[in-house]
Design an enzyme around this catalytic site. Structure first.
Site, PDB file in Angstrom:
ATOM      1  N   GLY A 274      -4.381  -1.863  -0.932  1.00 27.26           N
ATOM      2  CA  GLY A 274      -3.537  -1.569  -2.078  1.00 27.26           C
ATOM      3  C   GLY A 274      -3.315  -0.080  -2.228  1.00 27.26           C
ATOM      4  O   GLY A 274      -3.952   0.736  -1.556  1.00 27.26           O
TER       5      GLY A 274
ATOM      6  N   GLY B  86      -4.833   7.270   2.076  1.00 26.59           N
ATOM      7  CA  GLY B  86      -4.865   8.696   1.778  1.00 26.59           C
ATOM      8  C   GLY B  86      -6.145   9.112   1.097  1.00 26.59           C
ATOM      9  O   GLY B  86      -6.334  10.287   0.787  1.00 26.59           O
ATOM     10  N   PHE B  87      -7.042   8.130   0.833  1.00 23.58           N
ATOM     11  CA  PHE B  87      -8.340   8.391   0.213  1.00 23.58           C
ATOM     12  C   PHE B  87      -9.423   7.812   1.112  1.00 23.58           C
ATOM     13  O   PHE B  87      -9.169   6.933   1.933  1.00 23.58           O
ATOM     14  CB  PHE B  87      -8.422   7.749  -1.175  1.00 23.58           C
ATOM     15  CG  PHE B  87      -7.475   8.337  -2.180  1.00 23.58           C
ATOM     16  CD1 PHE B  87      -7.889   9.345  -3.039  1.00 23.58           C
ATOM     17  CD2 PHE B  87      -6.162   7.896  -2.260  1.00 23.58           C
ATOM     18  CE1 PHE B  87      -7.011   9.897  -3.964  1.00 23.58           C
ATOM     19  CE2 PHE B  87      -5.275   8.437  -3.176  1.00 23.58           C
ATOM     20  CZ  PHE B  87      -5.696   9.447  -4.039  1.00 23.58           C
TER      21      PHE B  87
ATOM     22  N   HIS C 165      -6.616  -2.057   8.654  1.00 24.47           N
ATOM     23  CA  HIS C 165      -5.954  -3.344   8.449  1.00 24.47           C
ATOM     24  C   HIS C 165      -6.163  -4.241   9.672  1.00 24.47           C
ATOM     25  O   HIS C 165      -5.457  -4.117  10.674  1.00 24.47           O
ATOM     26  CB  HIS C 165      -4.451  -3.137   8.231  1.00 24.47           C
ATOM     27  CG  HIS C 165      -4.118  -2.437   6.946  1.00 24.47           C
ATOM     28  ND1 HIS C 165      -3.229  -2.945   6.027  1.00 24.47           N
ATOM     29  CD2 HIS C 165      -4.552  -1.264   6.428  1.00 24.47           C
ATOM     30  CE1 HIS C 165      -3.126  -2.123   4.995  1.00 24.47           C
ATOM     31  NE2 HIS C 165      -3.932  -1.089   5.226  1.00 24.47           N
TER      32      HIS C 165
ATOM     33  N   GLU D 108      -5.527  -7.363  10.112  1.00 22.48           N
ATOM     34  CA  GLU D 108      -4.678  -8.557  10.235  1.00 22.48           C
ATOM     35  C   GLU D 108      -3.576  -8.395  11.277  1.00 22.48           C
ATOM     36  O   GLU D 108      -2.826  -9.330  11.552  1.00 22.48           O
ATOM     37  CB  GLU D 108      -4.056  -8.913   8.873  1.00 22.48           C
ATOM     38  CG  GLU D 108      -2.855  -8.103   8.454  1.00 22.48           C
ATOM     39  CD  GLU D 108      -3.155  -6.635   8.214  1.00 22.48           C
ATOM     40  OE1 GLU D 108      -2.301  -5.797   8.567  1.00 22.48           O
ATOM     41  OE2 GLU D 108      -4.245  -6.327   7.694  1.00 22.48           O
TER      42      GLU D 108
ATOM     43  N   SER E  98       0.820  -1.213   0.000  1.00 21.68           N
ATOM     44  CA  SER E  98       0.000   0.000   0.000  1.00 21.68           C
ATOM     45  C   SER E  98       0.855   1.266   0.000  1.00 21.68           C
ATOM     46  O   SER E  98       0.364   2.343  -0.340  1.00 21.68           O
ATOM     47  CB  SER E  98      -0.917   0.026   1.227  1.00 21.68           C
ATOM     48  OG  SER E  98      -1.777  -1.088   1.245  1.00 21.68           O
TER      49      SER E  98
ATOM     50  N   CYS F 125      -9.417  -1.692   3.426  1.00 21.23           N
ATOM     51  CA  CYS F 125      -8.623  -0.569   2.931  1.00 21.23           C
ATOM     52  C   CYS F 125      -9.032  -0.196   1.499  1.00 21.23           C
ATOM     53  O   CYS F 125     -10.097   0.336   1.281  1.00 21.23           O
ATOM     54  CB  CYS F 125      -7.129  -0.885   3.054  1.00 21.23           C
ATOM     55  SG  CYS F 125      -6.080   0.585   3.042  1.00 21.23           S
TER      56      CYS F 125
END
Length: 379
Positions: A235, A307-308, A353, A355, A54, A263
């Site tokens: 990603g 960032g989005f 995230h 995980e 990412s 994400c």
């Protein structure tokens, strides 16, 4: 990016696209690199950050002052290489101290050609990015250093993150299978948009056989593995460019297959449902971001790199082509959408995230929620 591994203590300069610059010393490879300047608030987990796809085309500023204390090992990487474009630290460790360490972080950055800079006032740099927003940046060291006007021009000619289609640059090109640990219970097709290694492992721990597919997978590719569920990974890049993954997700929603996204996958679900996306001023990064699960009221400390964000109503469910959808999670710092859930189909996503690589374990229950969706569909 041009690099050399010689001259580890060479002078270095960091130049932001708004003209501000910081001087320091080379850390890692010597040369030049460009990317989007972002800051990460994690005090630990730098190895997982560096190897997270990412972070492709981003120059990461570490807000913690001491980096490299635990060295580098061969067990913690989240992918086969470092993906950050550049690395900025204040005080690198002189000597790592950890029983798992096999080499220093400086050596690892040099070996993989990652240009970094140390001795920078990262607190001042972080405050600048908080006020002005994430922006393009260049790091120059050794022979790459020139007049600041020339360096600034090079930074401003580098590509922006907005409009960047990057998932295909980091995703696998060949499908592969992560077998279930213990008794196999389910089969999941995972779309690799920049997947981290720990994510399919978390599913495998729950008896899921994970078929990881390239970012350009088609509905035929997905359903050829006869999945009980479909997963869309994290990603890099601008979700506004991800038309193909959006079309694939809509095909999955049409068939009412249980779906989980994280994400970038959350942003893809937002677009598939008809919501817009937008670029955050400086984004969320690090392993200490507070998020509330609105269904339970529980607050989780979570790991982020985005960032989005999705532009969806917070106050009430929305009608979509696939039934009603609601915002399931929000960031308590700024009320940014951190999760979506369909009320009439088995699909949900989160922006962070779960995980726990390298973050906390607060959100591990989300993998169990995915299992519950598949159990319900099978029943």
């Amino acid at each position: 990016m041009t690099t050399s591994t010689r001259g580890a203590k060479a002078p270095a300069v960091l130049v932001l696209e708004d003209g501000r610059s910081f001087r320091g010393r080379a850390y890692g490879a010597v040369g030049e690199t460009f990317g989007e300047a972002v800051f990460s608030t994690g005090m630990t987990g730098y190895q997982e950050t560096l190897t997270d796809p990412s972070y492709h085309r981003q120059v990461v500023v570490m807000t913690a002052p001491h980096i490299g204390n635990t060295g580098v090992n061969d067990e913690d990487p989240e992918s086969k290489r470092i993906w950050v474009s550049g690395y900025v630290v204040r005080d690198p460790a002189r000597t790592p101290s950890n029983w798992r360490s096999v080499r220093t972080l400086d050596e690892e950055l040099s070996a993989q050609g990652v240009v970094g800079i140390s001795g920078v006032d990262t607190r001042a740099l972080t405050r600048h990015l908080r006020e002005r927003g994430a922006m393009r940046v260049g790091i120059f060291s050794g022979d790459a250093i020139a007049g600041e006007a020339a360096l600034l021009e090079r930074v401003r000619s580098a590509p922006e993150m907005k409009g960047a289609d990057l998932s295909g640059e980091v995703a696998t090109t060949e499908r592969y299978v992560v077998p279930a640990i213990g008794t196999k219970r389910f089969t999941v097709a995972a779309i690799d948009l920049g997947i981290k290694g720990m994510t399919p492992h978390r599913m495998a721990e729950r008896g899921i056989e994970v078929h990881v597919l390239p970012a350009d997978a088609t509905p035929e590719d997905v359903y050829a593995v006869e999945p009980d569920g479909v997963f869309f990974s994290n990603g890099p890049g601008d979700p506004a460019t991800a038309d193909r993954p959006v079309a694939l997700m809509r095909a999955v929603l049409e068939r009412k297959t249980p779906l989980f996204g994280i994400c970038f996958g959350n942003q893809i679900l937002g677009r598939a449902l008809g919501f817009g996306t937008f670029k955050l001023k400086y984004g969320h990064r690090g392993i200490n971001q507070p998020v509330q699960d609105r269904s339970t009221g529980k607050v989780e400390v979570t790991a982020h790199n985005h960032g989005f964000a999705v532009d969806a109503p917070l106050d009430a469910p929305s009608d979509t082509p696939y039934g009603r959808a609601e915002v399931s999670h929000v960031c308590l710092n700024d009320n940014v959408v951190e999760g979506l859930r369909l009320l009439d189909r088995p699909a949900f996503s989160v922006q962070y995230h779960p995980e726990a690589a390298a973050g906390p374990h607060d959100a591990a229950y989300l993998f169990d929620r995915f299992v519950s969706l598949m159990e319900g569909q099978r029943a």
